[in-house]
Scaffold this motif. Sequence first.
Motif, PDB file in Angstrom:
ATOM      1  N   VAL A   1       0.933  -1.126  -0.056  1.00  0.00           N
ATOM      2  CA  VAL A   1       0.006   0.085  -0.022  1.00  0.00           C
ATOM      3  C   VAL A   1       1.009   1.186   0.029  1.00  0.00           C
ATOM      4  O   VAL A   1       1.615   1.270   0.850  1.00  0.00           O
TER       5      VAL A   1
ATOM      6  N   GLU B   1       4.527   0.768   0.397  1.00  0.00           N
ATOM      7  CA  GLU B   1       4.728  -0.063   1.638  1.00  0.00           C
ATOM      8  C   GLU B   1       4.464  -1.615   1.708  1.00  0.00           C
ATOM      9  O   GLU B   1       3.236  -1.645   1.342  1.00  0.00           O
TER      10      GLU B   1
ATOM     11  N   HIS C   1       3.218  -4.944   3.450  1.00  0.00           N
ATOM     12  CA  HIS C   1       2.649  -5.250   4.760  1.00  0.00           C
ATOM     13  C   HIS C   1       2.687  -6.980   4.623  1.00  0.00           C
ATOM     14  O   HIS C   1       1.944  -7.452   3.825  1.00  0.00           O
TER      15      HIS C   1
ATOM     16  N   PRO D   1      -9.089 -13.604  -0.687  1.00  0.00           N
ATOM     17  CA  PRO D   1      -9.977 -12.545  -1.214  1.00  0.00           C
ATOM     18  C   PRO D   1     -10.130 -12.687  -2.576  1.00  0.00           C
ATOM     19  O   PRO D   1     -11.453 -12.661  -3.054  1.00  0.00           O
TER      20      PRO D   1
ATOM     21  N   PHE E   1     -12.211 -16.019  -3.565  1.00  0.00           N
ATOM     22  CA  PHE E   1     -13.655 -16.080  -3.310  1.00  0.00           C
ATOM     23  C   PHE E   1     -14.233 -15.090  -4.568  1.00  0.00           C
ATOM     24  O   PHE E   1     -15.408 -15.433  -4.945  1.00  0.00           O
TER      25      PHE E   1
ATOM     26  N   PHE F   1      -9.719 -14.437  10.583  1.00  0.00           N
ATOM     27  CA  PHE F   1      -9.722 -12.874  10.204  1.00  0.00           C
ATOM     28  C   PHE F   1     -10.245 -12.116  11.671  1.00  0.00           C
ATOM     29  O   PHE F   1      -9.316 -10.881  11.824  1.00  0.00           O
TER      30      PHE F   1
ATOM     31  N   GLU G   1      -7.720  -9.291  13.419  1.00  0.00           N
ATOM     32  CA  GLU G   1      -7.898  -7.831  13.742  1.00  0.00           C
ATOM     33  C   GLU G   1      -7.833  -7.450  15.096  1.00  0.00           C
ATOM     34  O   GLU G   1      -7.255  -6.470  15.540  1.00  0.00           O
TER      35      GLU G   1
ATOM     36  N   ILE H   1      -3.958  -7.000  15.728  1.00  0.00           N
ATOM     37  CA  ILE H   1      -3.439  -5.944  15.576  1.00  0.00           C
ATOM     38  C   ILE H   1      -3.816  -4.787  16.008  1.00  0.00           C
ATOM     39  O   ILE H   1      -3.080  -3.522  15.896  1.00  0.00           O
TER      40      ILE H   1
ATOM     41  N   ARG I   1       3.118  -5.623  12.964  1.00  0.00           N
ATOM     42  CA  ARG I   1       3.410  -4.162  12.880  1.00  0.00           C
ATOM     43  C   ARG I   1       4.327  -3.596  13.820  1.00  0.00           C
ATOM     44  O   ARG I   1       3.777  -2.593  14.437  1.00  0.00           O
TER      45      ARG I   1
ATOM     46  N   LEU J   1     -21.088 -14.031   2.135  1.00  0.00           N
ATOM     47  CA  LEU J   1     -19.908 -14.392   2.703  1.00  0.00           C
ATOM     48  C   LEU J   1     -18.600 -13.810   2.138  1.00  0.00           C
ATOM     49  O   LEU J   1     -17.619 -13.504   2.588  1.00  0.00           O
ATOM     50  N   LYS J   2     -18.702 -13.927   0.965  1.00  0.00           N
ATOM     51  CA  LYS J   2     -17.337 -13.243   0.149  1.00  0.00           C
ATOM     52  C   LYS J   2     -17.428 -11.727   0.188  1.00  0.00           C
ATOM     53  O   LYS J   2     -16.380 -11.453   0.650  1.00  0.00           O
TER      54      LYS J   2
ATOM     55  N   LEU K   1     -18.332 -10.417   2.970  1.00  0.00           N
ATOM     56  CA  LEU K   1     -17.643 -10.387   4.425  1.00  0.00           C
ATOM     57  C   LEU K   1     -16.363 -10.602   4.468  1.00  0.00           C
ATOM     58  O   LEU K   1     -15.500  -9.873   5.266  1.00  0.00           O
ATOM     59  N   ILE K   2     -15.904 -11.441   3.683  1.00  0.00           N
ATOM     60  CA  ILE K   2     -14.335 -11.761   3.732  1.00  0.00           C
ATOM     61  C   ILE K   2     -13.656 -10.374   3.036  1.00  0.00           C
ATOM     62  O   ILE K   2     -12.642  -9.959   3.558  1.00  0.00           O
TER      63      ILE K   2
ATOM     64  N   PHE L   1     -13.142  -8.021   5.810  1.00  0.00           N
ATOM     65  CA  PHE L   1     -12.376  -8.295   6.698  1.00  0.00           C
ATOM     66  C   PHE L   1     -11.047  -7.920   6.167  1.00  0.00           C
ATOM     67  O   PHE L   1     -10.099  -7.445   7.012  1.00  0.00           O
ATOM     68  N   TYR L   2     -10.823  -8.267   5.138  1.00  0.00           N
ATOM     69  CA  TYR L   2      -9.511  -8.054   4.414  1.00  0.00           C
ATOM     70  C   TYR L   2      -9.191  -6.480   4.496  1.00  0.00           C
ATOM     71  O   TYR L   2      -8.021  -6.081   4.762  1.00  0.00           O
TER      72      TYR L   2
ATOM     73  N   ARG M   1     -10.397  -4.238   6.286  1.00  0.00           N
ATOM     74  CA  ARG M   1     -10.408  -3.776   7.531  1.00  0.00           C
ATOM     75  C   ARG M   1      -8.944  -4.168   8.048  1.00  0.00           C
ATOM     76  O   ARG M   1      -8.304  -3.439   8.673  1.00  0.00           O
ATOM     77  N   GLU M   2      -8.373  -5.159   7.721  1.00  0.00           N
ATOM     78  CA  GLU M   2      -6.933  -5.377   7.904  1.00  0.00           C
ATOM     79  C   GLU M   2      -5.918  -4.635   7.408  1.00  0.00           C
ATOM     80  O   GLU M   2      -5.043  -4.233   8.236  1.00  0.00           O
ATOM     81  N   ILE M   3      -5.971  -4.172   6.394  1.00  0.00           N
ATOM     82  CA  ILE M   3      -5.241  -3.449   5.707  1.00  0.00           C
ATOM     83  C   ILE M   3      -5.384  -1.910   6.034  1.00  0.00           C
ATOM     84  O   ILE M   3      -4.316  -1.453   6.431  1.00  0.00           O
TER      85      ILE M   3
ATOM     86  N   ILE N   1      -6.101  -1.107   9.314  1.00  0.00           N
ATOM     87  CA  ILE N   1      -5.444  -0.837  10.655  1.00  0.00           C
ATOM     88  C   ILE N   1      -3.964  -1.233  10.394  1.00  0.00           C
ATOM     89  O   ILE N   1      -3.376  -0.786  11.432  1.00  0.00           O
ATOM     90  N   LEU N   2      -3.391  -1.850   9.620  1.00  0.00           N
ATOM     91  CA  LEU N   2      -2.074  -2.092   9.313  1.00  0.00           C
ATOM     92  C   LEU N   2      -1.244  -1.009   9.081  1.00  0.00           C
ATOM     93  O   LEU N   2      -0.026  -0.770   9.248  1.00  0.00           O
ATOM     94  N   GLN N   3      -1.836  -0.036   8.400  1.00  0.00           N
ATOM     95  CA  GLN N   3      -1.199   1.445   8.167  1.00  0.00           C
ATOM     96  C   GLN N   3      -0.713   2.015   9.232  1.00  0.00           C
ATOM     97  O   GLN N   3      -1.229   2.139  10.295  1.00  0.00           O
TER      98      GLN N   3
END
Lengths: 184, 184
Positions: free
Chosen positions: A59, A62, A64, A79, A82, A132, A136, A139, A172, B125-126, B128-129, B132-133, B135-137, B139-141
């Motif tokens: 991103v 950077e 990750h 991702p 699916f 997942f 969450e 992190i 992180r 479901l897709k 949703l996944i 989640f993904y 969201r993960e990216i 909060i990783l910033q």
Amino acid sequence: MEQKNPKAFTSSINPLEVFKEIEWKALELKRGDFLIKAGQTEKYLYYVVSGALRAYTYVDEEEHTIRFGYKNSIIAAIPSFFNEQPTDIYIEALRKSTLYRAKKIDFEKVMQESVKSLSYYNALLKDLIATFYEREIDILQKDPAKRLKRVLERSPQVFQEVPHKYIAAYLRMSAETLSRLLNS
Amino acid sequence: MEQKNPKAFTSSINPLEVFKEIEWKALELKRGDFLIKAGQTEKYLYYVVSGALRAYTYVDEEEHTIRFGYKNSIIAAIPSFFNEQPTDIYIEALRKSTLYRAKKIDFEKVMQESVKSLSYYNALLKDLIATFYEREIDILQKDPAKRLKRVLERSPQVFQEVPHKYIAAYLRMSAETLSRLLNS
DNA sequence: TTCTTTTTTTAACAAAGGTGAATAGAATCA
DNA sequence: TGATTCTATTCACCTTTGTTAAAAAAAGAA
């Protein structure tokens, strides 16, 4: 009970046992080989027999690190698997690794044929969601020591399998901070 | 195209349209009411018609805001909904809110009866996944400004719906930092 | 094994963001 | 409406973690 995280988009299910009807093809990777790169669409689910891999993305230049794959874990660019869109994930072997892969279309075929397979598939999805969610919460922890503690307790073996600099990125924090924490 | 995040464990699908066969029961919450509390098991999926809610959990006495629910979003304690174990999530109305809920068992019934429903369920479901993904990216910033930017671009309306102190928590920064960023 | 590359550790320094406190401003409710 | 509670802003200070650099240690390749 087997630990769940930080396997790569993983499940505690052994898919080779559960999806016997599916053709699993063995493959060997050497250090530096890629399972998938950004821009490609994920057509496989991989099961790691031995070795170590990491999934990462970029991103704004950077990098990750988002997941690891090692013994008995499932790995894939989930991702993309699916939604069938190109992924932004790279999955790279950190050392010589042996895995099996199964095609997405084969999964779908089996799913239609057998109710049992479908319920296993659902179990796999549940596990994925749990992973997942755990990730969450992991992190989100503010204190680097807490983040380390959670993963260390859940998946101590990852510290044997994966160079610490990648674990640091996954948690992180800088490699220096991880080093400080491990030696105190 | 509708934005995806940071709705609460959400989907861009309108479930009231898609799952017409299911009985959706209306409910009204006033500020401070809870949809679910830690220790309970999630038996419903909720669709928010109006209002605002937040999902949060505690780790070592520390509160973590993990999702929001507002107009046209789905909210539930998703991991518990899928694995049928007690949740560690609280979902609280931030103000007067109107929602519809459907029972998990009703979902399952419809799923068995209709292939079409099953495929919608898969789409959910897709989604949703994907959420989640994302969201993960998010909060990783490392840089708080980047985390803010991503959510601000994806879901500007959340800044109208939800008090900033919760948004700050969701973005893992202090309310003071968010204030600094928004006024510069 | 030896050579080379990669990883880990250590230290000094800088800077970003959190904390506490005080004020100002909004929203809610009776 | 007015009173009260909740939320947002601002500031000074300080802690924590990242950065840079260098050396030590470990792992991989030949």
